[in-house]
Design an enzyme around this catalytic site. Structure first.
Site, PDB file in Angstrom:
ATOM      1  N   LYS A 199     -11.936 -50.946  -6.416  1.00 30.85           N
ATOM      2  CA  LYS A 199     -10.936 -50.319  -7.286  1.00 30.85           C
ATOM      3  C   LYS A 199      -9.579 -50.887  -6.890  1.00 30.85           C
ATOM      4  CE  LYS A 199      -9.965 -45.610  -8.848  1.00 30.85           C
ATOM      5  NZ  LYS A 199      -9.886 -45.855 -10.275  1.00 30.85           N
TER       6      LYS A 199
HETATM    7  N1  PMP Z   1     -14.686 -46.723 -14.187  1.00 31.57           N
HETATM    8  C1  PMP Z   1     -13.418 -47.075 -13.945  1.00 31.57           C
HETATM    9  C2  PMP Z   1     -12.965 -48.437 -14.341  1.00 31.57           C
HETATM   10  C3  PMP Z   1     -12.536 -46.170 -13.340  1.00 31.57           C
HETATM   11  O1  PMP Z   1     -11.267 -46.505 -13.113  1.00 31.57           O
HETATM   12  C4  PMP Z   1     -12.988 -44.881 -12.992  1.00 31.57           C
HETATM   13  C5  PMP Z   1     -12.044 -43.896 -12.359  1.00 31.57           C
HETATM   14  N2  PMP Z   1     -12.005 -44.020 -10.967  1.00 31.57           N
HETATM   15  C6  PMP Z   1     -14.327 -44.551 -13.255  1.00 31.57           C
HETATM   16  C7  PMP Z   1     -15.152 -45.493 -13.861  1.00 31.57           C
HETATM   17  C8  PMP Z   1     -14.885 -43.214 -12.880  1.00 31.57           C
HETATM   18  O2  PMP Z   1     -15.036 -43.145 -11.484  1.00 31.57           O
HETATM   19  P1  PMP Z   1     -14.887 -41.786 -10.672  1.00 31.57           P
HETATM   20  O3  PMP Z   1     -15.868 -40.843 -11.250  1.00 31.57           O
HETATM   21  O4  PMP Z   1     -15.202 -42.165  -9.287  1.00 31.57           O
HETATM   22  O5  PMP Z   1     -13.493 -41.308 -10.853  1.00 31.57           O
END
Ligand code: PMP
Length: 311
Positions: free
Chosen positions: A162
């Site tokens: 991320k």
């Molecule tokens: N995909 C992307 C590209 C994201 O930025 C996020 C947000 N973090 C998610 C999926 C969902 O992930 P999470 O449930 O860990 O927030």
């Protein structure tokens, strides 16, 4: 322009100290500003009967460190220290419902592409924040499109990390969707199959089976995604992870997004084609209800997902 859509807090944790919100500045020529060299997390804090609690904080901090390792920018802190700093910052800012944004970045050092000479800086910001797509979205669902922008190939930019710079693609998707009158967008992967939303994962319901695209190196392995898979199984639904073709979106009975920001958001249309009855579906709402009960501390948290923040 000031802050739009959220409330500024007072304190931000930076490398073991607290600084004022407006003192959290980086130089124009920081590597992070020039090249997007930051890794970050988003963690939600919910008000519970036992005080504010962060949802799956340890898993988020683990993912932050995995992202940092991939980009060769591990900080001098342990994961436990960042978890503790996150809880402390929430308490110091007097937050009940909100968001934690831990972030590791390459600061000001060298203006070139090699980030090795730019210092690693670690921050934890927190702020009060409501429903990402609005309360109505959670109840009624959102209208989305399939983006003309695709996710990157797995061997170009690592989808499981991320990193800040990765989100320019997400911004293209989001801006295009809004310009065309949609709330958000779903992206296809480079192989043409469905990947994920701009900042969320995606689930379908087909004949009572809950389906989500497999983690194929084109999407983030969402922490809400794994929680929702667990919740769906706890509720007795079969869950399948596998390839999803674009046309399956249109013919599914129900569709929904999951994510820290999006929580469990029903999707009522894709490309102006109604999904199911065009309203939030019953299985989506059952999963959403269990999810919201859990994060709000209204059940006994069977999977140990809440970290209570001591004030
Ligand atoms: N995909 C992307 C590209 C994201 O930025 C996020 C947000 N973090 C998610 C999926 C969902 O992930 P999470 O449930 O860990 O927030």
């Amino acid at each position: 322009m000031g802050a739009v859509g959220f409330n500024e807090a007072e304190w931000i944790w930076k490398d073991g100290e607290y600084i004022r919100w407006h003192d959290a500045r980086v130089h124009l020529l920081s590597t992070a500003v020039q090249f997007g060299t930051s890794v970050f997390e988003g963690v939600r804090v919910y008000e519970t009967p036992r005080g504010p609690a962060a949802f799956r904080l340890r898993e988020h901090v683990r993912r932050l460190f995995d992202s940092a390792r991939i980009y060769r920018m591990l900080p001098d802190y342990s994961q436990d220290e960042i978890c503790a700093a996150s809880c402390e910052t929430v308490a110091k800012n007097g937050l009940a419902n909100g968001y934690i944004r831990p972030m590791i970045l390459r600061g000001y050092g060298s203006p070139g592409i090699d980030p090795a000479h730019s210092p690693i800086e670690t921050y934890v910001a927190t702020w009060a924040w409501g429903a990402y797509l609005g309360d109505e979205a959670l109840a009624k669902g959102v209208d989305v499109c399939v983006s003309s922008w695709q996710r990157v190939m797995p061997n170009t930019i690592p989808a499981r990390a991320k990193a800040g710079g990765q989100y320019i693609g997400a911004q293209l998707m989001k801006m295009e969707a809004i310009a065309n009158g949609y709330v958000d967008a779903i992206a296809l992967g480079p192989g043409g199959l469905v990947s994920e939303g701009s900042g969320m994962n995606l689930f379908l319901v087909d004949d009572g089976v809950v389906i989500t695209p497999a983690l194929d190196g084109t999407s983030l392995h969402g922490i809400t995604r794994t929680a929702v898979i667990q919740i769906a199984r706890d509720l007795g639904y079969e869950v399948r992870e596998g390839p999803v073709a674009r046309e399956q979106l249109y013919s599914s009975d129900e569709l929904f997004f999951t994510g820290t920001a999006a929580e469990v958001t029903p999707i009522r249309s894709v490309d102006r084609i109604e999904i199911g009855t065009g309203a939030a579906g019953p299985i989506t709402l059952a999963i959403q209800r269990r999810f919201l009960e859990t994060v709000r501390g209204q059940n006994d948290d069977p999977h140990g997902w809440l970290t209570h923040v001591q004030g």
